[in-house]
Design a protein around this motif. Structure first.
Motif, PDB file in Angstrom:
ATOM      1  N   GLY A   1       0.810  -1.218   0.000  1.00  0.00           N
ATOM      2  CA  GLY A   1       0.000   0.000   0.000  1.00  0.00           C
ATOM      3  C   GLY A   1       0.845   1.269   0.000  1.00  0.00           C
ATOM      4  O   GLY A   1       0.692   2.132  -0.877  1.00  0.00           O
ATOM      5  N   PRO A   2       1.765   1.407   0.981  1.00  0.00           N
ATOM      6  CA  PRO A   2       2.598   2.615   0.992  1.00  0.00           C
ATOM      7  C   PRO A   2       3.480   2.766  -0.247  1.00  0.00           C
ATOM      8  O   PRO A   2       3.618   3.865  -0.782  1.00  0.00           O
ATOM      9  N   ILE A   3       4.043   1.668  -0.731  1.00  0.00           N
ATOM     10  CA  ILE A   3       4.895   1.757  -1.926  1.00  0.00           C
ATOM     11  C   ILE A   3       4.057   2.159  -3.141  1.00  0.00           C
ATOM     12  O   ILE A   3       4.483   2.990  -3.953  1.00  0.00           O
ATOM     13  N   ALA A   4       2.851   1.594  -3.262  1.00  0.00           N
ATOM     14  CA  ALA A   4       1.975   1.973  -4.370  1.00  0.00           C
ATOM     15  C   ALA A   4       1.592   3.448  -4.260  1.00  0.00           C
ATOM     16  O   ALA A   4       1.550   4.169  -5.268  1.00  0.00           O
ATOM     17  N   TRP A   5       1.320   3.925  -3.036  1.00  0.00           N
ATOM     18  CA  TRP A   5       0.961   5.334  -2.857  1.00  0.00           C
ATOM     19  C   TRP A   5       2.099   6.246  -3.290  1.00  0.00           C
ATOM     20  O   TRP A   5       1.912   7.195  -4.034  1.00  0.00           O
ATOM     21  N   PHE A   6       3.321   5.947  -2.824  1.00  0.00           N
ATOM     22  CA  PHE A   6       4.461   6.812  -3.161  1.00  0.00           C
ATOM     23  C   PHE A   6       4.819   6.731  -4.642  1.00  0.00           C
ATOM     24  O   PHE A   6       5.242   7.718  -5.235  1.00  0.00           O
ATOM     25  N   ALA A   7       4.642   5.560  -5.259  1.00  0.00           N
ATOM     26  CA  ALA A   7       5.026   5.399  -6.659  1.00  0.00           C
ATOM     27  C   ALA A   7       3.966   5.922  -7.627  1.00  0.00           C
ATOM     28  O   ALA A   7       4.301   6.510  -8.659  1.00  0.00           O
ATOM     29  N   VAL A   8       2.691   5.718  -7.315  1.00  0.00           N
ATOM     30  CA  VAL A   8       1.643   6.006  -8.293  1.00  0.00           C
ATOM     31  C   VAL A   8       0.678   7.101  -7.838  1.00  0.00           C
ATOM     32  O   VAL A   8       0.350   7.998  -8.608  1.00  0.00           O
ATOM     33  N   GLY A   9       0.205   7.037  -6.615  1.00  0.00           N
ATOM     34  CA  GLY A   9      -0.877   7.910  -6.192  1.00  0.00           C
ATOM     35  C   GLY A   9      -0.466   9.290  -5.728  1.00  0.00           C
ATOM     36  O   GLY A   9      -1.218  10.252  -5.858  1.00  0.00           O
ATOM     37  N   ARG A  10       0.706   9.397  -5.176  1.00  0.00           N
ATOM     38  CA  ARG A  10       1.154  10.669  -4.617  1.00  0.00           C
ATOM     39  C   ARG A  10       1.393  11.689  -5.729  1.00  0.00           C
ATOM     40  O   ARG A  10       1.928  11.356  -6.779  1.00  0.00           O
ATOM     41  N   PRO A  11       1.010  12.940  -5.479  1.00  0.00           N
ATOM     42  CA  PRO A  11       1.241  13.956  -6.515  1.00  0.00           C
ATOM     43  C   PRO A  11       2.732  14.234  -6.682  1.00  0.00           C
ATOM     44  O   PRO A  11       3.500  14.178  -5.722  1.00  0.00           O
ATOM     45  N   ARG A  12       3.121  14.509  -7.904  1.00  0.00           N
ATOM     46  CA  ARG A  12       4.519  14.847  -8.175  1.00  0.00           C
ATOM     47  C   ARG A  12       4.794  16.251  -7.688  1.00  0.00           C
ATOM     48  O   ARG A  12       3.938  17.126  -7.731  1.00  0.00           O
ATOM     49  N   LYS A  13       6.001  16.461  -7.250  1.00  0.00           N
ATOM     50  CA  LYS A  13       6.404  17.803  -6.811  1.00  0.00           C
ATOM     51  C   LYS A  13       6.547  18.682  -8.039  1.00  0.00           C
ATOM     52  O   LYS A  13       7.267  18.365  -8.973  1.00  0.00           O
ATOM     53  N   THR A  14       5.844  19.795  -8.028  1.00  0.00           N
ATOM     54  CA  THR A  14       5.961  20.749  -9.115  1.00  0.00           C
ATOM     55  C   THR A  14       6.940  21.825  -8.701  1.00  0.00           C
ATOM     56  O   THR A  14       7.089  22.124  -7.517  1.00  0.00           O
ATOM     57  N   PRO A  15       7.645  22.429  -9.648  1.00  0.00           N
ATOM     58  CA  PRO A  15       8.592  23.472  -9.292  1.00  0.00           C
ATOM     59  C   PRO A  15       7.900  24.639  -8.608  1.00  0.00           C
ATOM     60  O   PRO A  15       6.780  25.001  -8.946  1.00  0.00           O
ATOM     61  N   SER A  16       8.584  25.207  -7.642  1.00  0.00           N
ATOM     62  CA  SER A  16       8.045  26.361  -6.938  1.00  0.00           C
ATOM     63  C   SER A  16       8.041  27.572  -7.848  1.00  0.00           C
ATOM     64  O   SER A  16       8.601  27.558  -8.935  1.00  0.00           O
ATOM     65  N   TYR A  17       7.438  28.642  -7.393  1.00  0.00           N
ATOM     66  CA  TYR A  17       7.384  29.887  -8.155  1.00  0.00           C
ATOM     67  C   TYR A  17       8.803  30.366  -8.437  1.00  0.00           C
ATOM     68  O   TYR A  17       9.625  30.466  -7.547  1.00  0.00           O
ATOM     69  N   GLY A  18       9.094  30.630  -9.689  1.00  0.00           N
ATOM     70  CA  GLY A  18      10.398  31.150 -10.060  1.00  0.00           C
ATOM     71  C   GLY A  18      11.391  30.070 -10.447  1.00  0.00           C
ATOM     72  O   GLY A  18      12.458  30.380 -10.936  1.00  0.00           O
ATOM     73  N   GLU A  19      11.086  28.799 -10.228  1.00  0.00           N
ATOM     74  CA  GLU A  19      12.010  27.730 -10.591  1.00  0.00           C
ATOM     75  C   GLU A  19      11.661  27.191 -11.965  1.00  0.00           C
ATOM     76  O   GLU A  19      10.543  27.291 -12.424  1.00  0.00           O
ATOM     77  N   ARG A  20      12.643  26.577 -12.595  1.00  0.00           N
ATOM     78  CA  ARG A  20      12.417  25.972 -13.907  1.00  0.00           C
ATOM     79  C   ARG A  20      12.744  24.492 -13.862  1.00  0.00           C
ATOM     80  O   ARG A  20      13.738  24.053 -14.407  1.00  0.00           O
ATOM     81  N   GLY A  21      11.986  23.736 -13.154  1.00  0.00           N
ATOM     82  CA  GLY A  21      12.097  22.285 -13.180  1.00  0.00           C
ATOM     83  C   GLY A  21      13.492  21.717 -13.109  1.00  0.00           C
ATOM     84  O   GLY A  21      13.810  20.793 -13.814  1.00  0.00           O
ATOM     85  N   GLY A  22      14.364  22.258 -12.315  1.00  0.00           N
ATOM     86  CA  GLY A  22      15.674  21.688 -12.101  1.00  0.00           C
ATOM     87  C   GLY A  22      16.777  22.243 -12.983  1.00  0.00           C
ATOM     88  O   GLY A  22      17.922  21.880 -12.819  1.00  0.00           O
ATOM     89  N   SER A  23      16.500  23.096 -13.941  1.00  0.00           N
ATOM     90  CA  SER A  23      17.575  23.643 -14.750  1.00  0.00           C
ATOM     91  C   SER A  23      18.350  24.671 -13.939  1.00  0.00           C
ATOM     92  O   SER A  23      17.779  25.468 -13.222  1.00  0.00           O
ATOM     93  N   ARG A  24      19.661  24.642 -14.042  1.00  0.00           N
ATOM     94  CA  ARG A  24      20.513  25.508 -13.246  1.00  0.00           C
ATOM     95  C   ARG A  24      20.649  26.897 -13.846  1.00  0.00           C
ATOM     96  O   ARG A  24      20.936  27.842 -13.142  1.00  0.00           O
ATOM     97  N   GLY A  25      20.450  27.016 -15.133  1.00  0.00           N
ATOM     98  CA  GLY A  25      20.769  28.250 -15.822  1.00  0.00           C
ATOM     99  C   GLY A  25      19.948  29.461 -15.457  1.00  0.00           C
ATOM    100  O   GLY A  25      20.431  30.390 -14.855  1.00  0.00           O
ATOM    101  N   GLY A  26      18.677  29.479 -15.797  1.00  0.00           N
ATOM    102  CA  GLY A  26      17.903  30.695 -15.627  1.00  0.00           C
ATOM    103  C   GLY A  26      16.776  30.517 -14.649  1.00  0.00           C
ATOM    104  O   GLY A  26      16.398  29.422 -14.278  1.00  0.00           O
ATOM    105  N   GLY A  27      16.239  31.633 -14.209  1.00  0.00           N
ATOM    106  CA  GLY A  27      15.129  31.596 -13.274  1.00  0.00           C
ATOM    107  C   GLY A  27      15.570  31.159 -11.903  1.00  0.00           C
ATOM    108  O   GLY A  27      16.735  31.026 -11.607  1.00  0.00           O
ATOM    109  N   GLY A  28      14.623  30.929 -11.039  1.00  0.00           N
ATOM    110  CA  GLY A  28      14.939  30.452  -9.707  1.00  0.00           C
ATOM    111  C   GLY A  28      15.361  31.567  -8.783  1.00  0.00           C
ATOM    112  O   GLY A  28      15.329  32.748  -9.113  1.00  0.00           O
TER     113      GLY A  28
END
Length: 123
Positions: free
Chosen positions: A50-77
């Protein structure tokens, strides 16, 4: 004491998954309704499915915070204040406003001039 460690880890993961599932807003849960995920976590928590299924499938993905660009180091953030041109400009504007406050009609305060003379004499 060491023999209880696996049981305690499973219990901690089970409780964490259950609380995380309860605290997740309904519109952010993926694949199944939230109530179904709560039941899955509770029923299959002891065997960790149950917990593994929740973390793998059911849990919402972390979206970038305001001002971030999904992990890119170059711009924004987030930018450090000493590297942020807007922040430096606001400091210059404040210094300009504070520097102009001591002067009135282009005349300097005589007290400031006397203090400067004393400082020059001491040096």
């Amino acid at each position: 004491m060491l023999r209880y460690l696996p049981f305690l880890l499973v219990l901690a993961l089970w409780i964490y998954a259950f609380i995380d599932c309860l605290n997740t807003p309904e519109n952010e849960v993926r694949k199944l309704p939230k109530v179904v995920w709560v039941i899955i976590v509770l029923l299959f928590g002891e065997v960790l499915l149950g917990p593994i299924a929740w973390f793998a499938v059911g849990r919402p993905r972390k979206t970038p915070s305001y001002g971030e660009r999904g992990g890119s180091r170059g711009g924004g953030g987030w930018v450090a204040p000493d590297d942020n041109p807007e922040f430096l400009k606001s400091l210059r504007d404040e210094d300009g406003a504070a520097g102009g406050a001591g002067e009135q009609d282009g005349k300097k305060d005589p007290k400031d001039q006397q203090d400067k003379k004393k400082d020059d004499d001491e040096v």
